[in-house]
Design a protein around this motif. Structure first.
Motif, short mmCIF file in Angstrom:
data_model
loop_
_atom_site.label_atom_id
_atom_site.label_comp_id
_atom_site.label_asym_id
_atom_site.label_seq_id
_atom_site.Cartn_x
_atom_site.Cartn_y
_atom_site.Cartn_z
N LEU A 121 0.83 -1.22 0.00
CA LEU A 121 0.00 0.00 0.00
C LEU A 121 0.85 1.26 0.00
N ASP A 122 1.97 1.23 0.71
CA ASP A 122 2.84 2.42 0.73
C ASP A 122 3.43 2.66 -0.66
N GLU A 125 0.77 4.04 -2.94
CA GLU A 125 0.50 5.45 -2.61
C GLU A 125 1.61 6.34 -3.16
N SER A 126 2.82 5.85 -3.08
CA SER A 126 3.95 6.65 -3.58
C SER A 126 3.87 6.81 -5.11
N ALA A 128 1.10 6.79 -6.79
CA ALA A 128 -0.03 7.70 -7.00
C ALA A 128 0.39 9.14 -6.77
N ARG A 129 1.26 9.34 -5.78
CA ARG A 129 1.72 10.71 -5.50
C ARG A 129 2.47 11.29 -6.70
N GLU A 157 -8.71 -0.30 1.12
CA GLU A 157 -7.74 0.46 1.92
C GLU A 157 -7.00 1.48 1.06
N LEU A 158 -6.63 1.07 -0.15
CA LEU A 158 -5.91 2.00 -1.02
C LEU A 158 -6.81 3.17 -1.41
N ARG A 161 -6.88 5.78 1.12
CA ARG A 161 -5.68 6.63 1.15
C ARG A 161 -5.66 7.63 0.00
N LEU A 162 -6.28 7.26 -1.14
CA LEU A 162 -6.13 8.08 -2.35
C LEU A 162 -7.32 8.99 -2.66
N ARG A 165 -7.11 12.71 -2.69
CA ARG A 165 -6.07 13.34 -3.51
C ARG A 165 -6.48 13.39 -4.99
#
Ligand code: SF4
Length: 394
Positions: A121-122, A125-126, A128-129, A157-158, A161-162, A165
């Motif tokens: 997941l990290d 997310e990275s 996606a950033r 969960e993802l 987090r997203l 954004r």
């Protein structure tokens, strides 16, 4: 002769829209509707304001090849009136290249010896950033079909987090149940892309050699399950290069018409993936030229002027630039098809090679030079809460 109106077989087309489930058309029935058309039939259809499925058969016929400039002009006119001078841009984010299926044409096929990876997941997310920093408001989360590696819990969960954004999150993963799609919608995923690959049952069985995807009927029913779950948008398409593109186009049109009739609240999009070189070295079973692809896209636009039409970076920059204004409404840009490939350029394990290698900025520049606005965000997650509340109230 007006084949479209008098042929008794053709009346089967629109009646198939009334079935409770879209079962997939018999291509042997569709073939004469396409291949018996004459130029006079095409000219007559081009005078109509609203087209039936029978008319789509005429527009996809070899007789319509001679009318390509007129098809292009009509498609361009409809697209301009319905969508204006904008092109929405999106990027795929590959989460995993594990797959339980053996699809002969795909680099992720279980039998291919490639470097496999599922982003945690990290890591996701990275990636996606990076896309957010490039300006993308819309991302498509893509994964091979391996629920044991990447399941609905992971996506929920993802999405959590997203979702704040990005303006919208879409998925292109394994087919799910209606309940699972509902869970994902509540988590913030608003669109589902699921391509049938081919509507030709014999070819489908030949190229899907093992895994859950061998169940053609379940896949065929997947867009309906996603729409029934409340997804704002559902994307369909055929993988061009597996079977006769004219027949695939008509079957696709019937599928779209069925979805429109049964799930009129759901927006529909069509993608036009042409086979690209990939691990496994699969050679296309049917030729589809750029001209054929353009013909198919124009015909579908004329058939259904509300369709979102996607042209991805599978295609060359020259072709994509030439198609601006003629029908497509959405382009991917700056894409990478390997998990982790944005943060680590050159990562191994891609699904297929990219045709248009330009950066997002270069694609934006090319669109502006043609008088088009590249739009990286045209929707806000706030609207989802609003439409969900409306649904409950209704
Ligand atoms: S096409 Fe989809 S299901 Fe088939 S091998 Fe590739 S990722 Fe897996």
């Amino acid at each position: 002769m007006q084949t479209t109106i008098t042929n008794p077989v053709s009346s089967c087309l629109d009646s198939s829209c009334h079935d409770k489930k879209f079962s997939g058309p018999d291509l042997a029935v569709l073939r004469p509707l396409i291949y018996n058309c004459r130029p006079a039939d095409v000219a007559a259809v081009l005078k109509k304001k609203h087209l039936s499925s029978d008319d789509l058969a005429v527009l996809l016929s070899p007789a319509a090849d001679l009318f390509l400039p007129r098809l292009a002009a009509r498609s361009a006119d409809l697209t301009l009136r319905r969508f204006g001078r904008v092109m929405q841009l999106y990027a795929p984010l590959y989460l995993s290249n594990y797959c339980a299926n053996r699809c002969q044409y795909c680099g992720f096929s279980a039998e291919n010896k490639i470097v496999r990876r599922v982003l945690n997941l990290d890591e996701a997310e990275s990636e996606a950033r990076i896309l957010a920093d490039r300006g993308f408001g819309h991302i498509l989360l893509v994964a091979g079909e391996a629920p044991a590696r990447l399941d609905v819990d992971y996506l929920v969960e993802l999405a959590g987090r997203l979702r704040h954004r990005f303006a919208s999150l879409s998925i292109e993963i394994q087919p799910l149940s209606e309940e699972e799609y509902r869970r994902l919608f509540q988590a913030g995923i608003v669109a589902v892309a699921v391509y049938q690959e081919t509507y030709d049952a014999a070819v489908y069985a030949r190229v899907h050699q093992a895994g859950p995807k061998t169940d053609m009927a379940y896949r065929l029913d997947t867009p309906a399950r996603a729409a029934a779950a409340g997804m704002r948008e559902v994307g369909v398409g055929a993988l061009l290069g597996l079977s006769d593109w004219r027949l695939e186009g008509l079957a696709l049109g019937l599928h779209l018409a069925w979805l429109r009739r049964n799930y009129w609240r759901t927006g529909l999009t069509v993608s036009f993936p042409r086979l690209r070189p990939a691990a496994g070295g699969f050679a296309p079973l049917a030729e589809v030229s750029e001209r054929d692809l353009a013909h198919l896209l124009f015909a579908l636009r004329i058939f259904d002027e509300d369709l979102g039409l996607l042209l991805s970076t599978r295609e060359e920059a020259r072709f994509r630039d030439g198609m601006v204004g003629l029908g497509p409404t959405r382009y991917s840009a700056g894409s990478c098809t390997a998990p982790g490939g944005y943060g680590e350029p050159g990562s191994e394990g891609e699904q297929f090679s990219i045709g248009d290698q330009r950066s997002v900025l270069e694609v934006c520049q090319a669109l502006k030079e043609k008088g088009y606005d590249p739009v990286l965000k045209d929707w806000d997650a706030t609207f989802q809460n609003f439409s969900a509340a409306n649904k409950v109230a209704a």
